[in-house]
Design a protein around this motif. Structure first.
Motif, PDB file in Angstrom:
ATOM      1  N   LEU A 103       0.817  -1.218   0.000  1.00 21.29           N
ATOM      2  CA  LEU A 103       0.000   0.000   0.000  1.00 21.29           C
ATOM      3  C   LEU A 103       0.846   1.262   0.000  1.00 21.29           C
ATOM      4  CD1 LEU A 103      -2.961  -0.864   2.408  1.00 21.29           C
ATOM      5  CD2 LEU A 103      -2.931  -0.864  -0.078  1.00 21.29           C
ATOM      6  N   LEU A 104       1.883   1.296   0.832  1.00 21.70           N
ATOM      7  CA  LEU A 104       2.711   2.501   0.903  1.00 21.70           C
ATOM      8  C   LEU A 104       3.531   2.700  -0.366  1.00 21.70           C
ATOM      9  CD1 LEU A 104       4.030   2.574   4.587  1.00 21.70           C
ATOM     10  CD2 LEU A 104       2.169   3.875   3.577  1.00 21.70           C
ATOM     11  N   SER A 105       4.060   1.611  -0.909  1.00 27.20           N
ATOM     12  CA  SER A 105       4.916   1.720  -2.091  1.00 27.20           C
ATOM     13  C   SER A 105       4.184   2.326  -3.272  1.00 27.20           C
ATOM     14  CB  SER A 105       5.456   0.336  -2.477  1.00 27.20           C
ATOM     15  OG  SER A 105       6.262  -0.184  -1.464  1.00 27.20           O
TER      16      SER A 105
ATOM     17  N   TYR B  59      13.727  -0.534   0.425  1.00 23.20           N
ATOM     18  CA  TYR B  59      13.934  -0.646  -1.020  1.00 23.20           C
ATOM     19  C   TYR B  59      12.603  -0.708  -1.765  1.00 23.20           C
ATOM     20  CZ  TYR B  59      18.794  -1.519   0.175  1.00 23.20           C
ATOM     21  OH  TYR B  59      20.076  -1.393   0.663  1.00 23.20           O
ATOM     22  N   TYR B  60      11.644  -1.397  -1.168  1.00 23.79           N
ATOM     23  CA  TYR B  60      10.315  -1.451  -1.778  1.00 23.79           C
ATOM     24  C   TYR B  60       9.666  -0.066  -1.777  1.00 23.79           C
ATOM     25  CZ  TYR B  60       9.939  -6.530  -2.230  1.00 23.79           C
ATOM     26  OH  TYR B  60      10.106  -7.829  -2.616  1.00 23.79           O
ATOM     27  N   LEU B  61       9.750   0.606  -0.636  1.00 27.87           N
ATOM     28  CA  LEU B  61       9.112   1.919  -0.524  1.00 27.87           C
ATOM     29  C   LEU B  61       9.744   2.929  -1.469  1.00 27.87           C
ATOM     30  CD1 LEU B  61       8.618   2.224   3.354  1.00 27.87           C
ATOM     31  CD2 LEU B  61       6.961   1.516   1.632  1.00 27.87           C
ATOM     32  N   PHE B  62      11.072   2.903  -1.569  1.00 25.96           N
ATOM     33  CA  PHE B  62      11.749   3.891  -2.410  1.00 25.96           C
ATOM     34  C   PHE B  62      11.606   3.561  -3.896  1.00 25.96           C
ATOM     35  CE2 PHE B  62      15.531   5.430  -4.682  1.00 25.96           C
ATOM     36  CZ  PHE B  62      15.407   6.794  -4.433  1.00 25.96           C
TER      37      PHE B  62
ATOM     38  N   LEU C  16       9.302   5.082  -6.821  1.00 27.74           N
ATOM     39  CA  LEU C  16      10.031   5.747  -7.898  1.00 27.74           C
ATOM     40  C   LEU C  16       9.634   5.213  -9.276  1.00 27.74           C
ATOM     41  CD1 LEU C  16      12.296   7.760  -8.650  1.00 27.74           C
ATOM     42  CD2 LEU C  16      13.902   5.844  -8.490  1.00 27.74           C
ATOM     43  N   PHE C  17       9.531   3.901  -9.405  1.00 25.43           N
ATOM     44  CA  PHE C  17       9.226   3.306 -10.710  1.00 25.43           C
ATOM     45  C   PHE C  17       7.850   3.719 -11.225  1.00 25.43           C
ATOM     46  CE2 PHE C  17      12.195  -0.459  -9.624  1.00 25.43           C
ATOM     47  CZ  PHE C  17      13.287   0.304 -10.001  1.00 25.43           C
TER      48      PHE C  17
ATOM     49  N   SER D 176      15.995  -8.969  -9.223  1.00 26.03           N
ATOM     50  CA  SER D 176      16.842  -8.736  -8.044  1.00 26.03           C
ATOM     51  C   SER D 176      16.747  -9.894  -7.064  1.00 26.03           C
ATOM     52  CB  SER D 176      16.442  -7.427  -7.361  1.00 26.03           C
ATOM     53  OG  SER D 176      16.620  -6.326  -8.217  1.00 26.03           O
ATOM     54  N   LYS D 177      15.519 -10.362  -6.796  1.00 29.06           N
ATOM     55  CA  LYS D 177      15.335 -11.475  -5.863  1.00 29.06           C
ATOM     56  C   LYS D 177      15.952 -12.764  -6.412  1.00 29.06           C
ATOM     57  CE  LYS D 177      10.839 -10.788  -5.252  1.00 29.06           C
ATOM     58  NZ  LYS D 177       9.465 -10.982  -4.722  1.00 29.06           N
ATOM     59  N   PHE D 178      15.824 -12.956  -7.695  1.00 30.87           N
ATOM     60  CA  PHE D 178      16.397 -14.148  -8.328  1.00 30.87           C
ATOM     61  C   PHE D 178      17.914 -14.141  -8.205  1.00 30.87           C
ATOM     62  CE2 PHE D 178      18.031 -16.518 -11.992  1.00 30.87           C
ATOM     63  CZ  PHE D 178      17.339 -17.714 -11.850  1.00 30.87           C
ATOM     64  N   LYS D 179      18.533 -12.981  -8.422  1.00 32.39           N
ATOM     65  CA  LYS D 179      19.981 -12.865  -8.331  1.00 32.39           C
ATOM     66  C   LYS D 179      20.463 -13.025  -6.893  1.00 32.39           C
ATOM     67  CE  LYS D 179      20.902 -10.057 -12.431  1.00 32.39           C
ATOM     68  NZ  LYS D 179      21.449  -8.768 -12.946  1.00 32.39           N
ATOM     69  N   ILE D 180      19.737 -12.437  -5.960  1.00 35.21           N
ATOM     70  CA  ILE D 180      20.104 -12.565  -4.543  1.00 35.21           C
ATOM     71  C   ILE D 180      20.041 -14.020  -4.123  1.00 35.21           C
ATOM     72  CG2 ILE D 180      19.348 -12.058  -2.194  1.00 35.21           C
ATOM     73  CD1 ILE D 180      18.515  -9.278  -3.197  1.00 35.21           C
ATOM     74  N   HIS D 181      18.988 -14.711  -4.566  1.00 39.15           N
ATOM     75  CA  HIS D 181      18.829 -16.116  -4.214  1.00 39.15           C
ATOM     76  C   HIS D 181      19.991 -16.967  -4.730  1.00 39.15           C
ATOM     77  CE1 HIS D 181      16.850 -19.898  -3.318  1.00 39.15           C
ATOM     78  NE2 HIS D 181      17.022 -20.288  -4.574  1.00 39.15           N
ATOM     79  N   HIS D 182      20.502 -16.592  -5.886  1.00 36.40           N
ATOM     80  CA  HIS D 182      21.619 -17.342  -6.465  1.00 36.40           C
ATOM     81  C   HIS D 182      22.976 -16.727  -6.120  1.00 36.40           C
ATOM     82  CE1 HIS D 182      18.305 -19.057  -8.763  1.00 36.40           C
ATOM     83  NE2 HIS D 182      19.112 -20.048  -9.074  1.00 36.40           N
ATOM     84  N   ARG D 183      22.961 -15.785  -5.155  1.00 40.93           N
ATOM     85  CA  ARG D 183      24.190 -15.176  -4.622  1.00 40.93           C
ATOM     86  C   ARG D 183      25.023 -14.451  -5.676  1.00 40.93           C
ATOM     87  NH1 ARG D 183      24.805 -16.716   0.540  1.00 40.93           N
ATOM     88  NH2 ARG D 183      23.711 -18.591   1.225  1.00 40.93           N
ATOM     89  N   ILE D 184      24.346 -13.954  -6.707  1.00 43.39           N
ATOM     90  CA  ILE D 184      25.045 -13.105  -7.674  1.00 43.39           C
ATOM     91  C   ILE D 184      25.178 -11.702  -7.117  1.00 43.39           C
ATOM     92  CG2 ILE D 184      24.943 -12.106  -9.991  1.00 43.39           C
ATOM     93  CD1 ILE D 184      23.496 -14.616 -10.890  1.00 43.39           C
TER      94      ILE D 184
END
Length: 355
Positions: free
Chosen positions: A161-163, A231-234, A238-239, A344-352
């Motif tokens: 809601l806030l984002s 990060y979600y809020l900003f 922004l997007f 971003s979540k996919f990359k974080i999950h795979h430690r990129i």
């Protein structure tokens, strides 16, 4: 003939507590060997200390002993309160279970006092914060799990809601400062809030729990509900702000068309973005259709917007119909939030990317 065996499900519940970062300490009036035997049976590991040994220790010594001792035998009500107080001074959140009159002081002292409904005394129930109806330790663990799920879903609800709603305020503010016509009319803003803050937000609040919900460590007592949302809020704000501003400036010569485009981009952006708010894990992992209520809610919202646009009601909301090329622009500008966050979540999950 004298044994009081633990319930079969207790051992598994204690293992869940360990995974969840919850320390289980046994404090009993039984003899040391009895306490140690029961503790071993249910999976509580650690040293054993008797009440007479506690009396010989200062508070600082008892604090040191609590680092390794998880089983206290022949404990009095004073011992229980003393142990609780030391743990609380270390900023530990302590829940205490009890059923007798002698448990009342500790139940009152604990952050969460849990009394037994079946075997518990009236005094114990009065001194506690909650009463366990079935006298089963596993119910406490289930309650912890349910509480974590509710808390996480509230965070998802607020994050979504806030984002997306902050972007509307920012868009109107920038338009006023730049002396542009209003990108959205009051009735259109009302429709955005009605469409996006209704069914999709409610469906998000009943999201299934993450599979590792009971493997996360307890949150700090100083942590606020907005932790992990920045990060979600900003970027979420922004997007959608940039997308709405771009489409508004592109079609500014036809103000009705521009407002229709902004309205549609905003609604579709939020309908896509709500899926990435479901979890910190990628949609590819949790499954796009695993929350069917959310899929239905988003579908109904988009359908309602189409009905509004392509019916006489569009005149009431100062909207106009969009052609195929305009829909392509809308879809392109409405999708960055979902795509970028999921990558971003996919990359974080795979430690990129670093966490």
């Amino acid at each position: 003939g004298m044994i009081d065996p633990p319930r079969k499900e207790v051992k598994n519940s204690i293992e869940l507590c360990k995974d969840a970062g919850i320390r289980v300490i046994m404090i009993t009036g039984d003899q040391k060997l009895t306490a140690q035997s029961i503790a071993r049976e249910v999976g509580i590991r650690g040293e054993v200390m008797g009440g007479d040994e506690i009396d010989k220790l200062s508070n600082s010594q008892l604090k040191k002993a609590l680092e390794t001792v998880n089983i206290f035998a022949r404990a009095s009500p004073q011992h229980k309160v003393r142990i609780l107080t030391i743990l609380q001074k270390q900023k530990e959140v302590v829940a205490m279970t009890g059923d007798g009159i002698n448990d009342a002081p500790a139940l009152k002292q604990a952050d969460v006092g849990v009394a037994m409904a079946i075997k518990g005394t009236d005094i114990a129930r009065e001194a506690s914060d909650m009463v366990l109806l079935n006298d089963n330790f596993s119910s406490i663990v289930n309650a912890v799990q349910h509480g974590r799920v509710v808390y996480e879903n509230i965070k998802k609800f607020i994050k979504y809601l806030l984002s997306v709603n902050l972007s509307e305020l920012l868009l109107i503010l920038i338009a006023i400062l730049m002396k542009f016509p209003l990108p959205l009319l009051p009735l259109q803003i009302l429709w955005i809030n009605l469409a996006t803050d209704g069914l999709p937000a409610l469906a998000l609040s009943v999201e299934k729990p993450d599979r590792n919900i009971m493997k996360k460590k307890p949150r700090s007592i100083d942590e606020n509900i907005f932790t992990g949302m920045k990060y979600y809020l900003f970027f979420g704000t922004l997007f959608v702000f940039i997308s709405s501003l771009i489409v508004f400036l592109l079609f500014l010569e036809d103000l009705t068309k521009a407002r229709t485009m902004v309205l549609t981009v905003s609604i579709l952006y939020q309908m896509f973005f709500v899926f990435t708010c479901r979890s910190d894990e990628s949609l590819f992992k949790i499954g796009f259709f695993s929350n069917r209520k959310l899929v239905y809610a988003v579908s109904i919202t988009i359908l309602a917007h189409l009905v509004l646009m392509y019916s006489p009601l569009s005149l009431v909301f100062s909207m106009t119909q969009l052609n195929l090329s305009e829909w392509v622009i809308v879809l392109l500008l409405a999708s960055p939030g979902l795509i970028i966050f999921e990558i971003s979540k996919f990359k974080i999950h795979h430690r990129i990317l670093p966490k």
